[in-house]
Scaffold this active site. Structure first.
Site, PDB file in Angstrom:
ATOM      1  CG  HIS A  22      34.217  43.163  38.962  1.00 56.05           C
ATOM      2  ND1 HIS A  22      35.152  42.427  38.616  1.00 56.05           N
ATOM      3  CD2 HIS A  22      33.402  42.593  39.923  1.00 56.05           C
ATOM      4  CE1 HIS A  22      34.715  41.147  39.430  1.00 56.05           C
ATOM      5  NE2 HIS A  22      33.622  41.541  40.150  1.00 56.05           N
ATOM      6  CG  ASP A  54      38.186  43.042  37.435  1.00 55.67           C
ATOM      7  OD1 ASP A  54      38.326  43.956  38.311  1.00 55.67           O
ATOM      8  OD2 ASP A  54      37.711  42.093  37.510  1.00 55.67           O
ATOM      9  CB  SER A 114      34.092  39.165  42.484  1.00 54.59           C
ATOM     10  OG  SER A 114      33.576  38.587  41.316  1.00 54.59           O
TER      11      SER A 114
END
Length: 251
Positions: free
Chosen positions: A65, A108, A201
């Site tokens: 992402h 992801d 992230s």
């Protein structure tokens, strides 16, 4: 009931996509200067957008992402992003997992190829990946590191921070994330005031010196823990895909 769980998960993850990019460390501490030398800052034209970690001379692992932030370069070999970096590499190839459709589907994960190889040094090292699938124990102590927010809605920081987190059992994780698929690890953010936040992230979950997970998402972008568990991609589930790319040096 399964359909309801799936609906709830899809609704949650749709909202998470708007909040997941870039996560930092909650109730952690500054990383010692000569530690975590595999950490990478994934940056776009505005600066740091996601974390990552060096796994070979020319590839960094991050979250799929993070592609939404349009990564352009990788900064290596520094804990302080406010200082000029000695090693900055352009991103020349993005290898997004072929089955990635959004955060929470278990895929992801993305590999970024650097514009040229880097060699291990006193400031840059690679981190090892699992050699095969591993079974993490409930409450096993691991760590997560990154740059970004230290509280929900807080200011950005430039110093790399690190925090210890405990592994949460799959059963407890699914109670808090109905419909959560296989291929994910939960650690921190639940039953504790420690975990990641917006800015981490793509960074690694490290257990016993091995990168076992990739920071994926938390709940609603909130970092006021305790709350729902923090969720990571299980690297061991994707070893064949990763190793094939590292071998061919191409997606």
């Amino acid at each position: 009931m399964y359909a309801l769980h799936q609906f709830m998960l899809i609704h949650v993850l749709t909202c998470l996509r708007q909040n997941a990019l870039g996560s930092e460390i909650i109730n952690g501490e500054k990383a010692p200067e000569n530690s975590l030398l595999y950490m990478a800052s994934v940056q776009n034209k505005y600066g740091h957008s996601c974390g990552g970690f060096l796994v070979s001379e020319d590839f960094v692992v991050t979250a799929a992402h993070c592609d939404e932030g349009n990564p352009r370069r990788i900064v290596l070999g520094t804990h302080d992003l406010s200082k000029p970096a000695d090693t900055v590499k352009d991103v020349i190839m993005k290898c997004i997992h072929p089955y990635y459709i959004g955060v929470g589907n278990g895929n992801d994960i993305m590999l970024l190829k650097l514009s040229s190889e880097v060699q291990p040094s006193k400031s840059i090292q690679m981190i090892k990946l699992p050699s095969s699938e591993i079974k993490l124990k409930e409450n096993e102590r691991c760590l997560v590191a990154g740059w970004g927010l230290t509280k929900t809605g807080g200011p950005l920081v430039h110093q790399l921070r690190v925090v210890n987190v405990s592994v949460i059992s799959p059963e407890v994780c699914r109670e808090n994330w109905p419909g959560l698929p296989d291929g994910l690890i939960c650690a921190g953010g639940y039953g504790t005031n420690k975990g990641f936040c917006q800015g981490d992230s793509g960074g690694p979950l490290i257990c016993n010196g091995t990168a076992v997970g990739v920071v994926s998402f938390n709940k609603w972008g909130r970092c006021d823990y305790p709350d729902a568990p923090n969720v990571y991609v299980d690297i061991a589930k994707h070893l064949d895909w990763i190793n094939e790319i590292l071998k061919k040096k191409h997606c």
